[in-house]
Every structure is written in C-alpha cells, then in structure tokens.
Design an enzyme around this catalytic site. Structure first.
Site, PDB file in Angstrom:
ATOM      1  N   ALA A  44       0.812  -1.221   0.000  1.00  0.00           N
ATOM      2  CA  ALA A  44       0.000   0.000   0.000  1.00  0.00           C
ATOM      3  C   ALA A  44       0.845   1.270   0.000  1.00  0.00           C
ATOM      4  O   ALA A  44       0.425   2.298  -0.526  1.00  0.00           O
ATOM      5  CB  ALA A  44      -0.958  -0.002   1.192  1.00  0.00           C
ATOM      6  N   THR A  45       2.049   1.214   0.581  1.00  0.00           N
ATOM      7  CA  THR A  45       2.895   2.416   0.565  1.00  0.00           C
ATOM      8  C   THR A  45       3.229   2.793  -0.876  1.00  0.00           C
ATOM      9  O   THR A  45       3.097   3.953  -1.279  1.00  0.00           O
ATOM     10  CB  THR A  45       4.185   2.196   1.383  1.00  0.00           C
ATOM     11  OG1 THR A  45       3.842   2.124   2.766  1.00  0.00           O
ATOM     12  CG2 THR A  45       5.172   3.339   1.180  1.00  0.00           C
ATOM     13  N   GLN A  68      -6.670  -0.851   5.394  1.00  0.00           N
ATOM     14  CA  GLN A  68      -7.270  -1.402   6.611  1.00  0.00           C
ATOM     15  C   GLN A  68      -8.739  -1.777   6.412  1.00  0.00           C
ATOM     16  O   GLN A  68      -9.392  -2.231   7.343  1.00  0.00           O
ATOM     17  CB  GLN A  68      -7.162  -0.389   7.763  1.00  0.00           C
ATOM     18  CG  GLN A  68      -5.757  -0.039   8.170  1.00  0.00           C
ATOM     19  CD  GLN A  68      -5.074  -1.118   9.006  1.00  0.00           C
ATOM     20  OE1 GLN A  68      -5.679  -2.088   9.441  1.00  0.00           O
ATOM     21  NE2 GLN A  68      -3.779  -0.951   9.205  1.00  0.00           N
ATOM     22  N   SER A 127      -3.261  -3.624   0.391  1.00  0.00           N
ATOM     23  CA  SER A 127      -2.059  -4.257   0.934  1.00  0.00           C
ATOM     24  C   SER A 127      -2.328  -5.726   1.195  1.00  0.00           C
ATOM     25  O   SER A 127      -3.400  -6.088   1.675  1.00  0.00           O
ATOM     26  CB  SER A 127      -1.686  -3.555   2.246  1.00  0.00           C
ATOM     27  OG  SER A 127      -0.698  -4.301   2.920  1.00  0.00           O
ATOM     28  N   THR A 141       9.355  -7.228 -12.817  1.00  0.00           N
ATOM     29  CA  THR A 141       8.689  -8.528 -12.906  1.00  0.00           C
ATOM     30  C   THR A 141       7.710  -8.695 -11.748  1.00  0.00           C
ATOM     31  O   THR A 141       8.079  -8.494 -10.588  1.00  0.00           O
ATOM     32  CB  THR A 141       9.742  -9.655 -12.841  1.00  0.00           C
ATOM     33  OG1 THR A 141      10.652  -9.478 -13.929  1.00  0.00           O
ATOM     34  CG2 THR A 141       9.101 -11.031 -12.926  1.00  0.00           C
ATOM     35  N   CYS A 184       4.743   2.176  12.133  1.00  0.00           N
ATOM     36  CA  CYS A 184       5.686   3.053  11.432  1.00  0.00           C
ATOM     37  C   CYS A 184       6.267   4.115  12.348  1.00  0.00           C
ATOM     38  O   CYS A 184       7.383   4.574  12.158  1.00  0.00           O
ATOM     39  CB  CYS A 184       4.987   3.747  10.278  1.00  0.00           C
ATOM     40  SG  CYS A 184       3.809   2.696   9.462  1.00  0.00           S
TER      41      CYS A 184
END
Length: 412
Positions: free
Chosen positions: A82-83, A190, A210, A250, A336
């Site tokens: 997701a980042t 989330q 994610s 890839t 984080c």
C-alpha cells in the site's frame, strides 16, 4: 492461551496487533507454495510453458483482487504494497495533470506515506489542503466541499483509519468528487476484505490495497486504477513496461497468487469474520470499561471498523502499560511511528489532550483471535491499569477531588 514458543522455549506473547500486520492464512500459503518451487517461470516470458503457467496464475490473482472490490481485472496493478500504491496514486496523478492542476486535498489523519507523498509534492510546487477532522475522527463534508479549487486534481481520504478504526463516509466523498470532476483516491489497506468495498458504487477512482493486512504475504499489494472515466498517471518506476506501463518490474508470481487467494478468502469469510470480530470487540471494551473508570474510547462509536479499538487510560503512561502487558503484543499507534515518543498525530488531530494521547493503547482483533485471548488481555489490562494508577500521584489527587487542570506546575 494460544501462545507458541519460539526456538528458545520462551513463550511468545499472544498477538493483538493485527493493524500492524496479520498472520498468513494457511489457505493462502497453500496457494503460494507451488509457485515458490515447481512453477518458477517469469510471468512475462511469452515463449514457453513456464512463463504461460505463471502468467495464468498472475491473471487469476488479478481477477480475485478485482472481484473483491467490484472492479474489472484490467484495472488492477500489482505493487509491493500500500505504501507504493499510495505514492503511485498521489504523485502519479499530480504529475500527470500538473500543467493544468496544482491542488490536492487530503486529511490530517492519513497514513504517513500519504502525508509524506503530499509533502514531497509541495516541494514540486503543488498546493495541498490538509483537512482537519472532527472530534470523532470523521471529516466534515462541508469543509471538503469548501476546499475544492478550480485546479484541484485529486482528493485522497483513507477508508478505515489504522490507529483509531474510524470509517470515513467514502460513498459521500465519492459523490462530491464526481460532481466536481476531481479524481478520488482512497487508501483502503485497513478496510479491504474486512468491510464491503465497491469502487463503482462508492465512485472511487484509485484505491490502495495491501496483502499483509488481509492475511496475505508481506511485500505485495495493488493499486486499482479506474478505466472509465479514465485516470491517467505518470509511473514512478521506469523499466520493461509491465503492468500497463504503470509499474515496471517482474511481478512476483508467488506473492501475487498469495494476494489473490487472500482476497478470495476474505470475500468468503467477510460476513462471518465481521460478526465474530464485532462480538469479541464488544466483549473486550465492555469488560474493561466495567472494571476500570476513566477509560476513553477514541474515534466515532458508530462509524468504525470494530476490530481496531483505541482506548486511553487516564493517569497511566501508555508505554508503562505496554511494558507491563509484555505477554500481549499490542501497540500505542502505528508500527511506522512506534519508535518515537511523540504522541500520535492522529490522536492530536481529534483533539485528544497530550496526556491522554500518551495513555492510549490500540487493541487489534482479527480472524484468528480467540475468546480466551481477549479475556486474558482484558484481565491483564485491568490488573496493570489498577496497579499503575495506585502508584500515580495524579490518580491520588483526582481521588481527593483535586482538578488537575487548575494546578500550576512549577518548572524545575
């Protein structure tokens, strides 16, 4: 209680931090294993069976991801998580339309990677509006309406907050963005697989996904990019032009297969999981609140995902409580930012007092959490909050009826 020992024989804490990451569902592992061993072809190799079988597996996974959110599989771009998806969506759209549009709207409670993507765009000359949120953690739709400018290109608002679990009015935001002809991106890391998400019904143009938040592998995610009305973005990564040229490199077949399987399992289990997690969450909150006074639940009571519970225990240092609860894996905010002693910026944005922000703990309840684990956590939590409060001079003063706000503390 379901604690396993790690090689050294010491029991590991039981896991109550599913917002940080989730364990791999065994069904997901089963689907991945063949692609880690026998079927190792490059999915982009078009000249032999090794490539074809990997490509077929990758395309099946793409369909599984698309089905979970009501999208077309051609609208799914595989990423590392997701980042990366958030970076691609925000920087990609901003840069593609920059000749005409230089303004972006987001909120103050977004995930760090969204806020930092916006900060980096500010250095490129974009203007960003960081919408405040109300005390309950939700944005004010009138303030959103008022924030649009003639050159707004994108609105980015997360669906479910990773720290306090509040669920933004995504459907309404989608309607407003579509009416203004502005693209709408949501970080749904989330939310996806936990609550029903439909990109057409909610008028979402870009959505970040994610793998490791939905019992899939770490290191894989996806970005949904709408085809009609078409969203264009400038790729961040240059290379062989894989993923419609939007994300070269890839595609890691085993990880993509794992993400697809995790999405399919989530679709099958969503209703059951949600009901079970709601019951466990209610059990946890009710038991703690009935035994301990001065506990505040952060974020809106109604509009929320029940598996993310953020409680503030007044007159207790959150870090001390986490240390005391060492046989339960919990956190006081997002993984984080857990290294810094700054109180959470999400809690500050909803107007939580500095001291209450420092006394908050996030409990995560997931697919594999048991009733025994919840009860054990509750019992330990009550025990340690009471113990820590007995040691606290502030608690003693409050019991004596002193208003702490009225005290003039001297600076030594």
């Amino acid at each position: 209680s379901g604690r396993t020992s790690n090689g050294g024989g010491a029991p590991r804490p039981l896991y109550m931090d599913v917002q940080a990451t989730t364990p791999l569902d065994p069904r997901v592992l089963d689907s991945m294993l063949p692609y880690l061993t026998a079927y190792y072809g490059n999915p982009h190799s078009r000249t032999h069976a090794y490539g074809w079988e990997s490509e077929a597996a990758m395309e099946k996974a793409r369909r599984q991801v698309a089905d979970l959110i009501g999208a077309d599989s051609r609208e799914i771009v595989f990423t590392s998580g997701a980042t990366e998806s958030n970076n691609m969506a925000i920087k990609g759209v901003a840069r593609f339309y920059k000749s005409r549009k230089k303004h972006i709207i987001t909120t103050q409670t977004e995930h760090k990677c969204v806020l930092d993507s916006c900060r980096s765009l500010e250095t490129e000359g974009f203007r960003i509006t960081y919408l405040p949120v109300k005390k309950n953690g939700l944005i004010d739709l009138k303030e959103l309406e008022a924030a649009f400018q003639p050159d707004t290109s994108l609105v980015s608002v997360m669906t479910v907050n990773n720290e306090i679990g509040v669920k933004q009015p995504i459907h309404d935001i989608g309607e407003i963005c579509r009416a203004h002809k502005v693209f709408f991106h949501t970080d749904a890391a989330q939310a996806i697989g936990k609550i029903p998400m439909d990109v057409n019904n909610m008028k979402i143009d870009l959505m970040s996904i994610s793998g490791h938040k939905i019992y899939g592998p770490k290191g894989v995610g996806a970005l949904y990019v709408r085809r009609r009305p078409r969203v264009r973005l400038e790729p961040l990564q240059s290379g062989g032009g894989q993923e419609r040229g939007l994300r070269s490199g890839t595609v890691p077949t085993p990880l993509a297969v794992g993400l697809g399987a995790a999405c399919e399992v989530a679709q099958q289990e969503m209703e059951y999981d949600h009901k079970r997690i709601t019951q466990l969450a209610e059990r946890l909150v009710t038991k703690i609140m009935s035994e301990v006074p001065d506990v505040v639940m952060n974020g809106d009571q109604e509009h929320r995902y029940p598996g993310c519970i953020n409680l503030s225990f007044a007159y207790v240092e959150g870090e001390s409580l986490l240390m005391a609860l060492k046989d339960v894996a919990l956190s006081s905010g997002s993984a984080c930012t857990s290294a810094s002693l700054e109180p959470s910026y999400v809690l500050r944005a909803i107007g939580t007092d500095e001291d209450l922000a420092h006394s908050s703990i996030r409990f995560g309840i997931g697919r594999f959490t048991t009733e025994e684990e919840v009860d054990y956590t509750v019992q330990k939590c009550i025990q340690h909050v009471k113990r820590l409060r007995e040691m606290s001079p502030l608690w003693e003063m409050v019991q004596d009826g002193i208003d702490l706000k009225s005290i003039k503390w001297t600076q030594h």
